[in-house]
Design a protein around this motif. Structure first.
Motif, PDB file in Angstrom:
ATOM      1  N   GLU A  15       0.659  -1.221  -0.241  1.00  0.00           N
ATOM      2  CA  GLU A  15       0.280   0.068   0.186  1.00  0.00           C
ATOM      3  C   GLU A  15       1.090   1.280   0.089  1.00  0.00           C
ATOM      4  N   VAL A  41     -14.150  -4.251  -1.541  1.00  0.00           N
ATOM      5  CA  VAL A  41     -14.133  -2.696  -1.438  1.00  0.00           C
ATOM      6  C   VAL A  41     -14.547  -2.229  -0.519  1.00  0.00           C
ATOM      7  N   LYS A  45     -12.107  -0.116   1.819  1.00  0.00           N
ATOM      8  CA  LYS A  45     -12.877   1.808   2.091  1.00  0.00           C
ATOM      9  C   LYS A  45     -12.596   1.579   3.673  1.00  0.00           C
ATOM     10  N   LEU A  60     -11.754   4.671  -4.042  1.00  0.00           N
ATOM     11  CA  LEU A  60     -11.167   3.934  -4.132  1.00  0.00           C
ATOM     12  C   LEU A  60     -11.264   2.856  -5.535  1.00  0.00           C
ATOM     13  N   PHE A  76      -6.422  -2.549  -6.693  1.00  0.00           N
ATOM     14  CA  PHE A  76      -7.452  -0.776  -6.148  1.00  0.00           C
ATOM     15  C   PHE A  76      -6.301   0.436  -6.436  1.00  0.00           C
ATOM     16  N   LYS A  78      -6.048   4.647  -5.325  1.00  0.00           N
ATOM     17  CA  LYS A  78      -6.646   4.986  -4.580  1.00  0.00           C
ATOM     18  C   LYS A  78      -6.793   6.406  -5.076  1.00  0.00           C
TER      19      LYS A  78
END
Length: 147
Positions: A15, A41, A45, A60, A76, A78
């Motif tokens: 991340e 998702v 989130k 997202l 995903f 951001k």
């Protein structure tokens, strides 16, 4: 580590400010329209909101999906800029872009030809394989497997 439920851990492998790479466990949808069902998702989130609640609902973007029964890595975005770039890489792959790679783990060959939703096992060839019978472009995609 964050948790999808008391039994299923949420594994985030990478991340940064632009992307999240995580492991999607089998049985959890990538994205769903149901309000009560957990999906990646919603869970991610929630993770992002817990890190920075002052920022409001996190952005997202789903870059690609995996079917609910399978596990694998999901990427995903951001930010909208990261989403555009990752989608560009998927549409126009080159040596520096990321892509989708599939691997299936099976134990032994089936005794007869069998059908799975959208797939047909074809024994007897040098490389036994599955054929995807539901291709958007109406071409069969073949994935060699070793038994």
């Amino acid at each position: 580590m964050y948790h999808l439920s008391s039994k299923t851990p949420l594994h985030i492998l990478y991340e940064d400010t632009q992307i999240i790479v995580c492991v999607k466990p089998p049985g959890i949808a990538t994205q769903t329209r149901s309000t009560g069902a957990p999906d990646m998702v919603r869970l991610l989130k929630q993770h992002l909101y817990q890190i920075n609640p002052a920022s409001g609902e996190p952005y997202l973007a789903v870059i690609h999906r995996l079917d609910q029964p399978v596990s694998g890595l999901l990427v995903f975005a951001k930010t909208p800029a990261a989403a555009r770039e990752l989608n560009r890489q998927l549409q126009n792959p080159d040596k520096t872009s990321f892509g989708k790679y599939y691997c299936a783990l099976v134990e032994g060959p089936p005794s007869k030809t069998f059908r799975h939703p959208g797939k047909l096992y074809v024994p007897g060839s040098p490389h036994q394989h599955f054929q995807n019978m539901r291709s958007r472009r109406k071409k069969c995609k073949t994935c060699p497997i070793r038994v």
